[in-house]
Design a protein around this motif. Structure first.
Motif, PDB file in Angstrom:
ATOM      1  N   ALA A 183       1.087  -1.084  -0.139  1.00 40.94           N
ATOM      2  CA  ALA A 183       0.010  -0.076  -0.016  1.00 40.94           C
ATOM      3  C   ALA A 183       1.201   1.232  -0.056  1.00 40.94           C
ATOM      4  O   ALA A 183       0.759   2.305  -0.501  1.00 40.94           O
ATOM      5  CB  ALA A 183      -1.256  -0.061   1.178  1.00 40.94           C
ATOM      6  N   ALA A 184       1.785   1.572   1.020  1.00 44.77           N
ATOM      7  CA  ALA A 184       2.622   2.383   0.854  1.00 44.77           C
ATOM      8  C   ALA A 184       3.783   2.476  -0.456  1.00 44.77           C
ATOM      9  O   ALA A 184       3.606   3.666  -0.662  1.00 44.77           O
ATOM     10  CB  ALA A 184       3.691   2.753   1.835  1.00 44.77           C
ATOM     11  N   SER A 185       4.101   1.374  -1.407  1.00 47.26           N
ATOM     12  CA  SER A 185       4.888   1.327  -2.437  1.00 47.26           C
ATOM     13  C   SER A 185       3.986   2.128  -3.189  1.00 47.26           C
ATOM     14  O   SER A 185       4.335   3.380  -4.257  1.00 47.26           O
ATOM     15  CB  SER A 185       5.340   0.551  -2.869  1.00 47.26           C
ATOM     16  OG  SER A 185       6.016  -0.015  -2.070  1.00 47.26           O
ATOM     17  N   GLU A 192       6.225   5.991   5.175  1.00 50.04           N
ATOM     18  CA  GLU A 192       5.772   4.947   6.185  1.00 50.04           C
ATOM     19  C   GLU A 192       6.406   3.529   5.380  1.00 50.04           C
ATOM     20  O   GLU A 192       6.683   2.771   6.273  1.00 50.04           O
ATOM     21  CB  GLU A 192       4.212   4.275   5.049  1.00 50.04           C
ATOM     22  CG  GLU A 192       3.437   3.292   5.623  1.00 50.04           C
ATOM     23  CD  GLU A 192       2.879   3.109   6.534  1.00 50.04           C
ATOM     24  OE1 GLU A 192       1.548   2.414   7.332  1.00 50.04           O
ATOM     25  OE2 GLU A 192       3.314   4.113   7.397  1.00 50.04           O
ATOM     26  N   LEU A 193       6.525   3.521   4.580  1.00 47.12           N
ATOM     27  CA  LEU A 193       7.811   2.205   4.419  1.00 47.12           C
ATOM     28  C   LEU A 193       8.978   2.260   5.170  1.00 47.12           C
ATOM     29  O   LEU A 193       9.113   1.635   5.892  1.00 47.12           O
ATOM     30  CB  LEU A 193       8.500   2.114   2.684  1.00 47.12           C
ATOM     31  CG  LEU A 193       7.318   2.586   1.958  1.00 47.12           C
ATOM     32  CD1 LEU A 193       8.081   2.841   0.590  1.00 47.12           C
ATOM     33  CD2 LEU A 193       6.563   0.467   1.984  1.00 47.12           C
ATOM     34  N   VAL A 194       9.919   3.724   5.425  1.00 47.87           N
ATOM     35  CA  VAL A 194      11.021   3.479   6.824  1.00 47.87           C
ATOM     36  C   VAL A 194      10.289   2.699   8.069  1.00 47.87           C
ATOM     37  O   VAL A 194      11.088   2.563   8.476  1.00 47.87           O
ATOM     38  CB  VAL A 194      11.442   4.680   6.494  1.00 47.87           C
ATOM     39  CG1 VAL A 194      12.503   5.337   7.213  1.00 47.87           C
ATOM     40  CG2 VAL A 194      11.974   5.464   5.126  1.00 47.87           C
ATOM     41  N   SER A 195       8.692   3.195   8.157  1.00 46.57           N
ATOM     42  CA  SER A 195       8.396   2.707   9.422  1.00 46.57           C
ATOM     43  C   SER A 195       8.660   1.977   9.566  1.00 46.57           C
ATOM     44  O   SER A 195       8.161   0.593  10.420  1.00 46.57           O
ATOM     45  CB  SER A 195       7.192   3.881   9.878  1.00 46.57           C
ATOM     46  OG  SER A 195       6.678   3.173   8.908  1.00 46.57           O
ATOM     47  N   GLY A 226      17.270   5.167   2.593  1.00 41.88           N
ATOM     48  CA  GLY A 226      17.960   5.510   1.892  1.00 41.88           C
ATOM     49  C   GLY A 226      18.372   5.161   0.218  1.00 41.88           C
ATOM     50  O   GLY A 226      17.385   5.391  -1.523  1.00 41.88           O
ATOM     51  N   LEU A 227      18.015   3.714  -0.093  1.00 43.16           N
ATOM     52  CA  LEU A 227      17.894   3.120  -0.926  1.00 43.16           C
ATOM     53  C   LEU A 227      16.720   2.995  -1.581  1.00 43.16           C
ATOM     54  O   LEU A 227      16.258   2.970  -2.813  1.00 43.16           O
ATOM     55  CB  LEU A 227      18.503   1.459  -0.988  1.00 43.16           C
ATOM     56  CG  LEU A 227      20.139   0.655  -0.506  1.00 43.16           C
ATOM     57  CD1 LEU A 227      19.862  -0.502  -0.919  1.00 43.16           C
ATOM     58  CD2 LEU A 227      20.470   1.344  -2.631  1.00 43.16           C
ATOM     59  N   ILE A 228      15.582   3.148  -0.597  1.00 48.54           N
ATOM     60  CA  ILE A 228      13.855   2.579  -0.634  1.00 48.54           C
ATOM     61  C   ILE A 228      14.074   4.277  -1.776  1.00 48.54           C
ATOM     62  O   ILE A 228      13.025   3.870  -2.506  1.00 48.54           O
ATOM     63  CB  ILE A 228      13.445   2.272   0.957  1.00 48.54           C
ATOM     64  CG1 ILE A 228      13.695   0.952   0.681  1.00 48.54           C
ATOM     65  CG2 ILE A 228      11.928   2.846  -0.284  1.00 48.54           C
ATOM     66  CD1 ILE A 228      12.634   0.894   2.207  1.00 48.54           C
ATOM     67  N   ARG A 229      13.921   4.904  -1.092  1.00 50.48           N
ATOM     68  CA  ARG A 229      13.873   6.340  -1.721  1.00 50.48           C
ATOM     69  C   ARG A 229      14.308   6.669  -2.940  1.00 50.48           C
ATOM     70  O   ARG A 229      14.115   7.153  -4.095  1.00 50.48           O
ATOM     71  CB  ARG A 229      14.352   7.393  -0.650  1.00 50.48           C
ATOM     72  CG  ARG A 229      14.140   7.451   0.694  1.00 50.48           C
ATOM     73  CD  ARG A 229      14.468   9.036   1.196  1.00 50.48           C
ATOM     74  NE  ARG A 229      14.288   9.143   2.860  1.00 50.48           N
ATOM     75  CZ  ARG A 229      14.154   8.380   3.926  1.00 50.48           C
ATOM     76  NH1 ARG A 229      15.652   8.135   4.164  1.00 50.48           N
ATOM     77  NH2 ARG A 229      13.779   8.998   4.858  1.00 50.48           N
ATOM     78  N   LYS A 234      13.405   7.021  -8.559  1.00 52.40           N
ATOM     79  CA  LYS A 234      14.901   6.861 -10.233  1.00 52.40           C
ATOM     80  C   LYS A 234      14.173   5.818 -11.066  1.00 52.40           C
ATOM     81  O   LYS A 234      13.335   6.829 -12.280  1.00 52.40           O
ATOM     82  CB  LYS A 234      16.011   6.534  -9.610  1.00 52.40           C
ATOM     83  CG  LYS A 234      16.405   8.384  -9.681  1.00 52.40           C
ATOM     84  CD  LYS A 234      18.130   7.462  -8.988  1.00 52.40           C
ATOM     85  CE  LYS A 234      18.613   9.008  -8.577  1.00 52.40           C
ATOM     86  NZ  LYS A 234      20.657   9.284  -8.840  1.00 52.40           N
ATOM     87  N   TRP A 235      14.158   4.489 -10.240  1.00 55.13           N
ATOM     88  CA  TRP A 235      13.230   3.535 -11.099  1.00 55.13           C
ATOM     89  C   TRP A 235      10.944   3.342 -10.678  1.00 55.13           C
ATOM     90  O   TRP A 235      11.127   2.452 -11.875  1.00 55.13           O
ATOM     91  CB  TRP A 235      14.087   2.671 -10.304  1.00 55.13           C
ATOM     92  CG  TRP A 235      15.575   3.143 -10.673  1.00 55.13           C
ATOM     93  CD1 TRP A 235      16.151   3.459 -12.434  1.00 55.13           C
ATOM     94  CD2 TRP A 235      16.432   2.454  -9.756  1.00 55.13           C
ATOM     95  NE1 TRP A 235      17.325   3.307 -11.513  1.00 55.13           N
ATOM     96  CE2 TRP A 235      18.045   2.837 -10.378  1.00 55.13           C
ATOM     97  CE3 TRP A 235      16.670   2.310  -8.828  1.00 55.13           C
ATOM     98  CZ2 TRP A 235      19.081   3.457  -9.690  1.00 55.13           C
ATOM     99  CZ3 TRP A 235      18.118   2.008  -7.487  1.00 55.13           C
ATOM    100  CH2 TRP A 235      19.372   2.769  -8.331  1.00 55.13           C
ATOM    101  N   LEU A 236      11.247   3.306  -9.926  1.00 56.87           N
ATOM    102  CA  LEU A 236      10.136   2.896  -9.522  1.00 56.87           C
ATOM    103  C   LEU A 236       9.027   3.915  -9.901  1.00 56.87           C
ATOM    104  O   LEU A 236       7.602   3.561  -8.658  1.00 56.87           O
ATOM    105  CB  LEU A 236       9.648   1.604  -8.254  1.00 56.87           C
ATOM    106  CG  LEU A 236      10.885   1.038  -8.232  1.00 56.87           C
ATOM    107  CD1 LEU A 236      10.956   0.125  -7.102  1.00 56.87           C
ATOM    108  CD2 LEU A 236      10.953  -0.510  -8.644  1.00 56.87           C
ATOM    109  N   VAL A 237       9.447   5.065  -9.920  1.00 60.41           N
ATOM    110  CA  VAL A 237       8.332   6.332  -9.937  1.00 60.41           C
ATOM    111  C   VAL A 237       7.135   5.274 -11.013  1.00 60.41           C
ATOM    112  O   VAL A 237       5.574   6.220 -10.178  1.00 60.41           O
ATOM    113  CB  VAL A 237       8.595   7.216 -10.179  1.00 60.41           C
ATOM    114  CG1 VAL A 237       8.975   7.232 -11.761  1.00 60.41           C
ATOM    115  CG2 VAL A 237       8.257   8.413 -10.249  1.00 60.41           C
ATOM    116  N   ASP A 238       6.778   4.686 -11.788  1.00 55.04           N
ATOM    117  CA  ASP A 238       5.623   4.978 -12.475  1.00 55.04           C
ATOM    118  C   ASP A 238       5.173   3.524 -12.345  1.00 55.04           C
ATOM    119  O   ASP A 238       4.554   2.617 -13.241  1.00 55.04           O
ATOM    120  CB  ASP A 238       5.698   5.325 -13.898  1.00 55.04           C
ATOM    121  CG  ASP A 238       5.994   6.604 -14.221  1.00 55.04           C
ATOM    122  OD1 ASP A 238       5.330   7.558 -13.472  1.00 55.04           O
ATOM    123  OD2 ASP A 238       7.312   7.537 -14.905  1.00 55.04           O
ATOM    124  N   ALA A 239       6.203   2.734 -11.305  1.00 54.61           N
ATOM    125  CA  ALA A 239       5.886   1.021 -11.471  1.00 54.61           C
ATOM    126  C   ALA A 239       4.527   0.498 -11.520  1.00 54.61           C
ATOM    127  O   ALA A 239       3.934   1.372 -10.734  1.00 54.61           O
ATOM    128  CB  ALA A 239       7.228   0.410 -10.682  1.00 54.61           C
TER     129      ALA A 239
END
Length: 298
Positions: A183-185, A192-195, A226-229, A234-239
């Motif tokens: 859901a957060a992705s 939310e992902l970091v939490s 940092g990797l998730i951000r 960069k790569w998953l913005v439209d995934a």
């Protein structure tokens, strides 16, 4: 026209694939081994084969041992972390997934641990734990004494016991973590992902040198965050993210332009997500893409 020998082999094929996959951690290599076994079966005098299932099990196991010898060298040269090839298990590709024990025997975490065993130890462990073979049967398959088979199994269990305890996961908690992560992705909610991350979370990304990916295991909440951000920006913005059962556990698939781009398996417990394993190498996504009917992996 389908002959009796072909029909006999095809009846055994799913079980043989499940055996080879557990031995090798690679669906493509498992398919190659099963095909090689078929060619040997086709060229064998069937009158000399008393029990086809036992003959085929022995043939596949021994072929896998040969592959493992060369695979160990290849994996030492592998670019970045090596992860098992993901398989969609909700459709029964690796057998029933009804119990926690059945799911654990094909989990990526366990397959990674099996990499630490010698090929004979791995064979004995898989044959006994996943397929229920007794020591005498295993000894015959591997050309060992019965006491030798027992010793291999004891060593394998001893080497796995401590690590398996570390990676034990409560399935409902893991499912909840995956659903929240999904859901957060989808929402792009990085905070939310970091939490969700535990303090000692680790990130494994298997790109095989084919796509951008961290070439070392990244450990710690801030480095992984940092990797998730970076990935989301960069790569998953439209995934497009989709849930799936991969190797017996809840996981996330992501697609770019409708093509499978990777798999993220998430493990954790009460403290949050403790491990994220991302398979990004397109060479490892072909089998899964076929299972999904998504065509070739990008």
């Amino acid at each position: 026209m389908i002959t009796d020998s072909v029909r006999e082999f095809e009846t055994e094929r799913p079980r043989l694939f499940g055996l080879a996959y557990r031995m090798l951690g690679s669906a493509q290599e498992a398919e190659d081994v099963v095909q090689d076994a078929y060619l040997r079966w086709a060229g064998t005098d069937r009158e000399a084969v008393r029990t086809p299932g036992a003959w085929l099990t022995t043939t596949v196991t021994r072929l896998c041992l040969t592959v493992l010898d060369s695979a160990r060298v290849r994996r030492e040269r592998y670019v970045g972390p090596w992860l098992p090839e993901p398989v969609l298990t909700s459709g029964g590709a690796l057998g029933p997934m009804e119990s926690a024990e059945q799911r654990e025997e094909v989990s990526s975490a366990l397959l990674l641990l099996l990499e630490r065993l010698s090929p004979p130890e791995r064979a004995v462990y898989v044959l006994h734990n996943a397929f229920g073979y007794g020591h005498r049967e295993i000894a015959g398959i591997l050309g060992l004494s019965e006491s030798g088979a027992r010793q291999h199994l004891r060593r394998a269990r001893a080497r796995l016991a401590e690590e398996r305890a570390r990676y034990a996961v409560e399935s409902e908690r893991q499912r909840a973590l995956v659903e929240t992560f999904l859901a957060a992705s989808r929402a792009g909610d990085v905070s939310e992902l970091v939490s969700l991350l535990a303090e000692d979370v680790s990130w494994w990304s298997d790109g095989g040198g084919r796509v951008p990916a961290a070439r070392k295991i990244v450990v710690g909440r801030e480095p992984v965050a940092g990797l998730i951000r970076m990935a989301l920006e960069k790569w998953l913005v439209d995934a497009e993210f989709r849930p799936a059962q991969i190797n017996g556990a809840p996981a996330l698939l992501f697609f770019a332009d409708g093509r499978l781009g990777g798999v993220m398996e998430i493990s954790g417990g009460a403290e949050g997500i403790t491990q994220i394993r991302a398979v990004l190498n397109p060479e490892k996504l072909g089998y899964l893409a076929e299972q999904l009917g998504a065509g070739e992996a990008s």
